[in-house]
Write an enzyme that holds these catalytic residues in place. Structure first.
Site, short mmCIF file in Angstrom:
data_model
loop_
_atom_site.label_atom_id
_atom_site.label_comp_id
_atom_site.label_asym_id
_atom_site.label_seq_id
_atom_site.Cartn_x
_atom_site.Cartn_y
_atom_site.Cartn_z
N HIS A 1 0.85 -1.20 0.00
CA HIS A 1 0.00 0.00 0.00
C HIS A 1 0.88 1.24 0.00
O HIS A 1 1.74 1.40 0.85
CB HIS A 1 -0.91 0.02 1.24
CG HIS A 1 -2.08 -0.91 1.13
ND1 HIS A 1 -3.21 -0.77 1.89
CD2 HIS A 1 -2.30 -1.97 0.31
CE1 HIS A 1 -4.08 -1.73 1.55
NE2 HIS A 1 -3.54 -2.46 0.60
N TYR B 1 -9.04 5.53 7.45
CA TYR B 1 -9.18 5.90 8.86
C TYR B 1 -10.22 7.01 8.92
O TYR B 1 -10.01 8.09 8.35
CB TYR B 1 -7.85 6.43 9.42
CG TYR B 1 -6.77 5.37 9.61
CD1 TYR B 1 -6.01 4.92 8.54
CD2 TYR B 1 -6.51 4.85 10.88
CE1 TYR B 1 -5.02 3.96 8.72
CE2 TYR B 1 -5.52 3.89 11.07
CZ TYR B 1 -4.78 3.45 9.99
OH TYR B 1 -3.80 2.50 10.18
N PRO C 1 -3.70 0.48 18.73
CA PRO C 1 -3.42 0.01 17.36
C PRO C 1 -3.60 1.05 16.26
O PRO C 1 -3.32 0.75 15.10
CB PRO C 1 -4.38 -1.16 17.18
CG PRO C 1 -5.46 -0.94 18.17
CD PRO C 1 -4.88 -0.19 19.32
N LYS D 1 1.48 0.04 14.97
CA LYS D 1 2.89 -0.01 15.38
C LYS D 1 3.28 -1.22 16.23
O LYS D 1 4.47 -1.55 16.33
CB LYS D 1 3.25 1.26 16.18
CG LYS D 1 3.31 2.51 15.33
CD LYS D 1 4.57 2.55 14.49
CE LYS D 1 4.48 3.52 13.36
NZ LYS D 1 4.54 2.95 12.03
N TYR E 1 4.21 6.70 9.85
CA TYR E 1 3.40 5.51 9.53
C TYR E 1 4.26 4.44 8.84
O TYR E 1 4.16 3.25 9.17
CB TYR E 1 2.22 5.91 8.64
CG TYR E 1 1.12 4.86 8.59
CD1 TYR E 1 0.00 4.96 9.40
CD2 TYR E 1 1.22 3.78 7.73
CE1 TYR E 1 -1.01 4.01 9.37
CE2 TYR E 1 0.22 2.81 7.68
CZ TYR E 1 -0.88 2.93 8.50
OH TYR E 1 -1.87 1.98 8.46
P1 RFL Z 1 2.61 -11.56 21.74
O1 RFL Z 1 2.15 -11.68 20.33
O2 RFL Z 1 1.61 -11.24 22.77
O3 RFL Z 1 3.33 -12.94 22.10
C1 RFL Z 1 3.68 -13.27 23.41
C2 RFL Z 1 3.61 -14.79 23.54
O4 RFL Z 1 4.04 -15.18 24.83
C3 RFL Z 1 3.20 -16.21 25.30
N1 RFL Z 1 3.31 -16.26 26.77
C4 RFL Z 1 4.04 -17.20 27.42
N2 RFL Z 1 4.78 -18.24 27.02
C5 RFL Z 1 5.40 -18.99 27.96
N3 RFL Z 1 5.28 -18.76 29.29
C6 RFL Z 1 4.54 -17.74 29.76
N4 RFL Z 1 4.42 -17.52 31.07
C7 RFL Z 1 3.89 -16.90 28.82
N5 RFL Z 1 3.08 -15.80 28.91
C8 RFL Z 1 2.75 -15.44 27.68
C9 RFL Z 1 1.84 -15.81 24.77
O5 RFL Z 1 0.93 -16.90 24.73
C10 RFL Z 1 2.18 -15.29 23.39
O6 RFL Z 1 2.14 -16.31 22.41
O7 RFL Z 1 3.79 -10.50 21.89
P2 RFL Z 1 4.96 -10.05 20.87
O8 RFL Z 1 5.65 -11.24 20.28
O9 RFL Z 1 5.73 -9.03 21.59
O10 RFL Z 1 4.20 -9.36 19.64
C11 RFL Z 1 3.53 -8.15 19.81
C12 RFL Z 1 2.27 -8.10 18.93
O11 RFL Z 1 1.54 -9.31 19.08
C13 RFL Z 1 1.39 -6.93 19.34
O12 RFL Z 1 2.15 -5.75 19.52
C14 RFL Z 1 0.31 -6.59 18.35
O13 RFL Z 1 -0.44 -7.67 17.92
C15 RFL Z 1 -0.60 -5.57 19.04
N6 RFL Z 1 -1.91 -5.58 18.50
C16 RFL Z 1 -2.10 -4.92 17.34
N7 RFL Z 1 -1.06 -4.23 16.79
C17 RFL Z 1 -1.22 -3.59 15.63
O14 RFL Z 1 -0.25 -3.00 15.14
N8 RFL Z 1 -2.45 -3.60 15.00
C18 RFL Z 1 -3.54 -4.30 15.51
O15 RFL Z 1 -4.60 -4.32 14.94
C19 RFL Z 1 -3.38 -4.99 16.73
N9 RFL Z 1 -4.41 -5.70 17.27
C20 RFL Z 1 -2.95 -6.30 19.12
C21 RFL Z 1 -4.20 -6.37 18.48
C22 RFL Z 1 -2.76 -6.96 20.36
C23 RFL Z 1 -3.80 -7.66 20.99
N10 RFL Z 1 -3.56 -8.23 22.30
C24 RFL Z 1 -2.23 -8.27 22.86
C25 RFL Z 1 -4.52 -8.63 23.22
C26 RFL Z 1 -5.23 -7.11 19.06
C27 RFL Z 1 -5.04 -7.76 20.31
C28 RFL Z 1 -6.21 -8.55 20.84
C1 PHB Z 2 -5.34 -4.27 10.65
O1 PHB Z 2 -5.36 -4.52 9.43
O2 PHB Z 2 -5.65 -5.14 11.48
C2 PHB Z 2 -4.95 -2.93 11.13
C3 PHB Z 2 -4.52 -1.99 10.21
C4 PHB Z 2 -4.15 -0.72 10.64
C5 PHB Z 2 -4.22 -0.42 11.98
C6 PHB Z 2 -4.64 -1.37 12.90
C7 PHB Z 2 -5.01 -2.63 12.48
O3 PHB Z 2 -3.88 0.83 12.40
#
Ligand code: RFL
Ligand code: PHB
Length: 426
Positions: free
Chosen positions: A106, A236, A327, A331, A419
């Site tokens: 994109h 957005y 989110p 980032k 971004y």
């Molecule tokens: P993760 O992906 O949370 O992975 C951490 C892993 O550690 C495991 N864990 C353990 N394992 C062993 N022993 C323990 N005691 C443990 N405790 C936990 C967990 O099961 C998991 O598998 O962290 P990591 O690798 O730092 O990655 C970060 C990203 O996942 C996160 O920043 C993003 O996904 C944040 N986030 C979003 N970011 C975006 O940029 N756009 C989004 O749309 C977006 N949606 C989200 C999200 C984070 C969410 N969380 C954390 C609830 C939506 C959700 C629901």
């Molecule tokens: C997504 O595609 O899940 C998404 C994209 C942009 C954002 C957050 C989530 O800022």
């Protein structure tokens, strides 16, 4: 020779983690099995998995332990946008075959407010740089497949994860494996990649940690729908009813988000209500969101959180274990990947050459990017969301800011370069 700069006289084992499916809970625990590795990695999210791969490329071995099952990790719906530096890093690490085939490049985003839709052209505004829509769940699938194909020590469905001896040269990672046996792994270093609710951050003594935290008075309801996206690039939208985002996963699957109350429950939002709210918030003459059956609906709280330092003795935190962003700036995943890129270099210096300079600078190096992304995510969030209970002046100020961002080149460049990733990942 590596030296620790922090001492904790009460350095106690920190236990945590949940019993995660499998038969672990029912099985009798076997005798403790002792193992050795260079880097013990807690968590098989994007941070832990990529770190283990980057270390393997440098000839450093690791053990990764994860409380959830492989199927759960591969199905978890989260982020969707990769910065250009993230894509380049995955390519250089030999992880981008499917990303290059299926990722959607994109060159900008649309900002919508007051019934107008404006395009920001990143290629023009950010020196030719772009972002790629490729879901976190696909990144995780690719990483797990590659780690297992390379024979990595990657254990799912562990429980009772504990870390100890963090202020010694031989920290210990212990856990109960899915078969019920208790394992102890002596490590050179432990990487806490266990997300916001993990056990590694609390293993740093409270008196040595500083935490910054902000909860926002709204949440996001995300819907993954079997419907072709009605837009070429993300939209957005700022609307008096609240924020909305139109994203996508492929040319057949859309991902859409709605600002909802922080205590909203998925049951309050039947599909008809979701689509009606999306159509209203994105409304433009002659244009409509394409609707389709929901594949997943989830509500995510909005939080900014930074815990410093990101290192304590031989424990290094990476990703959500150390910081969370709302989110809106896309980032979270990119920050996690940037952390482990820095950490892999730091651990190469430390473990292969006895050079501790990059390891000593790890926390500060990461935190400068973390704070930039924390600010950008807060800025996008507060510019675009309706603040419950705010006076009418707040909305007027938001509209003024949105008009400025879409009419001044300087302001559009600011949004675009943040971004696509600022500073650009080396
Ligand atoms: P993760 O992906 O949370 O992975 C951490 C892993 O550690 C495991 N864990 C353990 N394992 C062993 N022993 C323990 N005691 C443990 N405790 C936990 C967990 O099961 C998991 O598998 O962290 P990591 O690798 O730092 O990655 C970060 C990203 O996942 C996160 O920043 C993003 O996904 C944040 N986030 C979003 N970011 C975006 O940029 N756009 C989004 O749309 C977006 N949606 C989200 C999200 C984070 C969410 N969380 C954390 C609830 C939506 C959700 C629901
Ligand atoms: C997504 O595609 O899940 C998404 C994209 C942009 C954002 C957050 C989530 O800022």
């Amino acid at each position: 020779m590596f030296r620790t700069s922090v001492r904790d006289p009460h350095n106690q084992a920190v236990t945590g983690g949940r019993r995660a499916g499998g038969g672990g809970q029912r099985m009798k625990e076997h005798a403790t099995a002792g193992m050795r590795t260079q880097v013990g990695i807690v968590g098989a999210g994007p941070a832990g998995l990529l770190l283990s791969h980057l270390l393997a490329l440098r000839g450093i071995d690791s053990v990764v332990v994860e409380i959830r099952s492989r199927a759960y990790c591969e199905a978890r719906q989260r982020a969707g946008v990769l910065e250009d530096g993230t894509v380049r890093l995955l390519r250089e690490a030999g992880l981008a075959d499917r990303l290059d085939r299926e990722g959607l490049e994109h060159g900008g985003i649309h900002l919508q407010f007051a019934g107008e839709r404006h395009h920001l052209d990143f290629r023009d505004l950010a020196g030719g740089r772009t972002v790629t829509v490729y879901a976190q769940t696909e990144v995780v699938r690719d990483l797990i497949a590659r780690r297992l194909a390379d024979g990595a020590a990657l254990e799912f469905e562990v429980s009772g994860t504990a870390v100890a001896g963090l202020d010694t040269d031989t920290p210990l990672l212990s856990y109960t494996a899915a078969d019920g046996s208790r394992r102890e792994v002596t490590c050179d270093v432990i990487a806490g990649c266990d997300g916001f609710h993990g056990i590694c951050r609390p293993a740093i003594p409270d008196r040595l940690r500083t935490v910054w935290e902000r909860d926002y008075p709204y949440a996001w309801l995300g819907i993954l729908a079997e419907a072709p996206p009605a837009t070429d690039e993300l939209i957005y939208a700022h609307h008096p009813d609240g924020f909305a985002l139109h994203s996508m996963r492929s040319m057949q699957v859309s991902k859409l988000y709605l600002q909802v109350d922080p205590d909203a429950r998925a049951e309050d939002w039947p599909q008809a209500r979701i689509w009606e709210a999306l159509q209203r918030r994105f409304a433009l003459p002659g244009w409509a969101v394409r609707e389709g059956p929901a594949l997943d609906v989830a509500i995510t709280p909005m939080r900014s959180f930074v815990s410093t330092p990101m290192r304590y003795g031989r424990l290094f935190l990476a990703g959500d274990a150390a910081h969370i962003v709302p989110p809106t700036g896309a980032k979270g995943l990119n920050l996690a990947i940037a952390d482990v890129a820095v950490l892999a270099d730091a651990l190469s210096g430390l473990l292969l050459r006895g050079d501790h300079r990059l390891a000593d600078g790890y926390s500060d190096t990461c935190l400068s990017r973390v704070w930039r992304s924390t600010h950008f995510s807060w800025w996008m969030t507060t510019m675009l969301h309706r603040t419950p209970g705010a006076d009418p002046m707040e909305a007027a100020l938001q509209l003024s800011q949105l008009r400025y961002v879409t009419s001044s080149r300087a302001a559009s460049v600011t949004l675009a370069e943040n971004y696509v990733g600022y500073p650009p990942l080396r």
